[in-house]
Design an enzyme around this catalytic site. Structure first.
Site: not given
Length: 459
Positions: A164-165, A200-201, A292, A295, A288, A338, A116
């Site tokens: 994913g956090g 990051e801010k 790929r 989903v 980011e 989802r 990243k």
């Protein structure tokens, strides 16, 4: 064109790739763990190979086993789906070495975008708008404090190899930084094997907007418009839609063109997604790039009429893009929910046997799922059991179709998040399109509570 494709994944995405291959006249190979022996992707593939025990590390993440399966069956390409090894530069490199085509970007691009901090520098150079932040990895509390002071609180700590956090922490004051830094380092190390982080801010209540791109090996790159992914819980998307009501046509053209140029700058090929935060003032900041299939790709397929998975396969086979940017038309509106095997209030996983499963069809309804009556939802993998996607002439019709579809869906034997989705769809701010990543916290405080457990691996 390829004669046979091995699908290095499971569940609904494996079935989605099988569908595209059948329409292209390509044979398929399913790989499966011992837990997935009776799954639909195994049933509908032309060939199948067991690659190990239930644990993902011993099966779906086992590169030697996947390559062996491809060689044994004579597959000339591998489609990784999403999750698991879909953003593995290592798998892409091994495929090259074994003369098997990896259906995805070049390994160097995957590696660049997977880091990243490096991706930030590359995208800044390519002209994408960036949030203020550290110039690379932050090593130690002292440097973190200096960077945070320079950019101003609140800040967010992010794992360099993250997603994913995980390895992510919001810090609102200097006294919180040291503890949050150590926690993020530990989480990142445990989740990705790399503990490095950057700062990051932090933007309060932004929208999450992403652009879908396609690039071939002949220098052609196009975008397929944007998706709104702001309805999230703990950085995991719940509902996505296309297009976003927040963007004007002028903004779409301008940002889309900028994304295409950024993709060209790094020689991006195949499908990819460039993600942005949009602040309340309407300013965009690069977040980011995902190298790929996403989903939520079906909502883009609905409004453009383009089969993204088929395009992925054709691109990997060396063909030119089947459409030009000028050919792309955005028509109507699409929403995806989802459906997860989770308690809709506590978010506790709910694996088990589905005794009855029925989703109504009707105009503008698409269902991507591996579920069926008497199938087993495994405790070893991601909790996603189905994606329900609706399309309408406008957003109001798409919402109405989603509501009636969810209300008429039957899933007996396990708990699902369908009641949660219906609650969101009924919220006045959602109906009005007033969305942000803090939506769930504002309207459903229970969504902030940590789940009592989680399924072992994310697919």
């Amino acid at each position: 064109m390829f004669k046979k494709i091995l699908i290095a994944n499971r569940g609904e995405i494996a079935l989605r790739v099988i569908v595209a291959c059948r329409e292209l006249g390509i044979k398929t190979v399913a790989v499966y763990s011992e837990a997935d022996e009776n799954s639909l992707h195994v049933r509908f593939a032309d060939e199948d190979v067991c690659i190990g025990p239930a644990r993902s590390a011993d099966s779906y993440l086992n590169v030697p086993a996947i390559i062996s399966a491809a060689e044994i069956t004579g597959a000339d390409a591998i489609h990784p789906g999403y999750g698991f090894l879909s953003e593995s530069a290592y798998l892409a490199e091994v495929c090259e070495a074994c003369h098997i085509r990896f259906i995805g970007p070049d390994p160097n691009v995957i590696r660049l975008m997977g880091d990243k901090a490096r991706a930030r520098r590359a995208m800044k150079k390519a002209g994408l708008p960036m949030l203020p932040g550290s110039d690379g990895i932050v090593e130690g509390e002292e440097k973190a404090l200096k960077v945070a002071k320079d950019i101003g609180y609140p800040v967010i700590i992010k794992a360099v190899a993250g997603g994913g956090g995980r390895g992510m922490r919001v810090v609102r004051a200097p006294e919180e930084l040291a503890r949050s830094l150590k926690t993020a380092n530990r989480e990142a190390e445990a989740a990705f094997g790399v503990g490095d982080v950057y700062l990051e801010k932090y933007v309060e209540s932004p929208r999450h907007i992403e652009f879908q791109i396609l690039g071939d090996h002949h220098g052609n790159v196009i975008h397929l418009g944007e998706r709104e992914c702001s309805i999230q819980r703990r950085h995991q998307k719940l509902i996505e839609e296309a297009p976003s009501v927040a963007l004007t046509e002028k903004q779409r053209r301008k940002l889309g063109a900028t994304v295409v140029e950024a993709a060209r700058a790094v020689q991006y090929t195949n499908a990819g997604t460039f993600e942005f935060l949009m602040d309340p003032g309407g300013h965009f900041y690069f977040l980011e790039a995902n190298t790929r299939l996403q989903v939520e790709h079906p909502v883009t397929e609905f409004i453009t009429g383009i089969d993204i998975v088929k395009e992925q396969i054709k691109i990997a086979a060396g063909e030119r893009l089947s459409v030009r940017q000028a050919d792309i038309e955005f028509r109507g509106h699409s929403i995806e929910c989802r459906i997860n095997a989770e308690d809709p209030v506590t978010f506790t996983p709910s694996p088990g046997v589905i005794h009855a499963f029925s989703v109504p069809g009707g105009p503008g309804v698409r269902v991507d799922t591996f579920a069926h009556s008497e199938c087993t939802v495994s405790p070893y993998y991601d909790s996603l059991i189905a994606k329900i996607i609706t399309y309408g002439r406008d957003r109001t019709e798409a919402i109405a179709r989603m509501k009636r579809t969810l209300e008429m869906t039957v899933v007996d034997g396990i708990k699902t998040t369908i009641p949660l989705h219906l609650k969101v769809l009924a919220e006045p701010d959602f109906i009005a399109g007033r969305l942000s990543t803090s939506f769930m916290e504002r309207y459903m405080p229970e969504a902030k509570k940590p789940a009592g457990g989680k399924l072992a691996e994310s697919a």
